[in-house]
Scaffold this active site. Structure first.
Site, PDB file in Angstrom:
ATOM      1  N   ASP A 132      -7.281  -8.577  -0.423  1.00 51.50           N
ATOM      2  CA  ASP A 132      -8.590  -8.972  -0.159  1.00 51.50           C
ATOM      3  C   ASP A 132      -9.060 -10.133  -0.860  1.00 51.50           C
ATOM      4  O   ASP A 132      -8.169 -10.808  -1.505  1.00 51.50           O
ATOM      5  CB  ASP A 132      -9.661  -7.840  -0.283  1.00 51.50           C
ATOM      6  CG  ASP A 132     -10.828  -7.968   0.427  1.00 51.50           C
ATOM      7  OD1 ASP A 132     -10.779  -8.464   1.592  1.00 51.50           O
ATOM      8  OD2 ASP A 132     -11.990  -7.534   0.011  1.00 51.50           O
TER       9      ASP A 132
ATOM     10  N   ASP B 282      -2.324  -7.902   1.348  1.00 51.25           N
ATOM     11  CA  ASP B 282      -2.993  -8.835   0.490  1.00 51.25           C
ATOM     12  C   ASP B 282      -3.999  -8.180  -0.372  1.00 51.25           C
ATOM     13  O   ASP B 282      -4.164  -6.945  -0.285  1.00 51.25           O
ATOM     14  CB  ASP B 282      -3.573 -10.135   1.270  1.00 51.25           C
ATOM     15  CG  ASP B 282      -4.703  -9.614   2.287  1.00 51.25           C
ATOM     16  OD1 ASP B 282      -4.626  -9.156   3.295  1.00 51.25           O
ATOM     17  OD2 ASP B 282      -5.975  -9.414   1.692  1.00 51.25           O
TER      18      ASP B 282
END
Ligand code: ZN
Length: 321
Positions: A239, A237
């Site tokens: 963050d 992802d």
């Protein structure tokens, strides 16, 4: 067959280490690869028919779990699940010293680790892999050295990942479908909570490319134990510095991240397999990591307690003979 190396008392313990030391010095440059990772990698390797479980105890307690021993493409390989069976060990509770000591004890000289990370850069997209070249260590609740009062040793850390092993991984990317970034700075945080948005922006401003919770002290301890260590980071992802699409609720977002991790783990497995194949074919070479302690021990060796030398024998024994 289950091979049980349970050291119940000192005599038995160090008798075992004597045998291991002989094994290590007889063929030190032949690749013997330790793979540290999660269940995505472990399940794939455990499915092999020739896998044996090796139980090792260490002066630092038991490792996260048994080592899975196998011959993979003619290379001796030991897999260790970092977070233990059922992922019950959070990053701060992983027995990093025991894990590295256990791999050293069975003669491993090269470690390929993998771990999930958040991306701090737009260009490192979820499911991409990164062969990290630098680290910023922000962890603060972990034992990050084998050396304690009574023995001062200072390893060099300017290049925290083994350049030789990184080259082998990068070479293996030539036949790889997924995008693999050939360098990246990993920010190691204590966790288990994720960053605040302010911290995430700060990590980007520091020059961090990835954020994760397990690279340190694992990589430091591997260097202290004179083992080559490289890390394949799997981006799951962005963050929290980058806003998530408003169309996704939190459940959908989690499912998306799990999907990214599954696919990244498949890619990492394929990359590590290609690398192991190459290591098996290449002429064994010596790497500076494997003599990291040569100039690092600053204590007067005559003042070092023999009990400490005995305890750390697989790591420092050859410098006290
Ligand atoms: Zn190395």
């Amino acid at each position: 067959m289950i091979l049980c190396l349970l050291w119940l008392h000192d005599l038995l313990r160090w008798a075992h280490v004597d045998n291991v030391s002989t094994m290590m010095t007889s063929d030190m440059n032949k690749p013997k690869v330790g793979i540290i990772g999660g269940s995505g990698l472990g399940d794939r390797l455990a499915a092999r028919k020739d896998v044996e479980q090796v139980f090792v105890d260490t002066p630092f307690g038991p490792p996260s779990g048994p080592l899975l021993s196998m011959t993979w493409h003619d290379v001796d390989v030991f897999f260790l699940s970092r977070h233990g069976e059922g992922h019950t060990l959070p990053p701060s509770a992983v027995p990093y010293q025991a894990n590295i000591f256990a791999l050293k004890s069975v003669g491993v000289n090269r470690i390929i680790a993998s771990g999930a990370v958040g991306s701090l850069r737009e260009e490192i997209q979820p499911e991409h892999l990164v062969v990290c070249d630098q680290v910023i260590d922000k962890t603060h609740q972990r034992n990050s050295s084998f050396f304690e009062q009574g023995l001062a040793a200072h390893i060099e850390w300017a290049e925290p990942f083994c350049p030789t092993l990184r080259s082998a991984l990068i070479e293996a990317t030539n036949s790889h479908k997924t995008t693999v970034h050939k360098k990246g700075t990993y920010v190691a945080m204590e966790g288990p909570q994720f960053s605040t948005r302010a911290e995430s922006h700060m990590h980007r401003a520091w020059g961090g490319d990835l954020i994760g919770m397990t690279c340190c002290p694992e990589a430091k301890l591997a260097r202290e134990a004179e083992m080559c260590y490289a890390l394949v980071a799997m981006a799951t992802d962005y963050d929290c510095w980058r806003e998530s699409p408003a169309t996704l609720d939190k459940h959908a977002l989690l499912q998306e991240i799990i999907g990214h991790l599954d696919r990244a783990a498949t890619s990492a497995f394929e990359l590590i397999e290609q690398t192991v194949i190459q290591l098996g074919k290449a002429n064994p070479t010596e790497c500076n990591c494997q003599s990291a302690l040569e100039l690092a021990i600053w204590s007067d060796k005559s003042k070092v307690d023999p009990a400490m030398i005995k305890k750390l024998r697989p790591i420092i024994g050859r410098y006290f003979e």
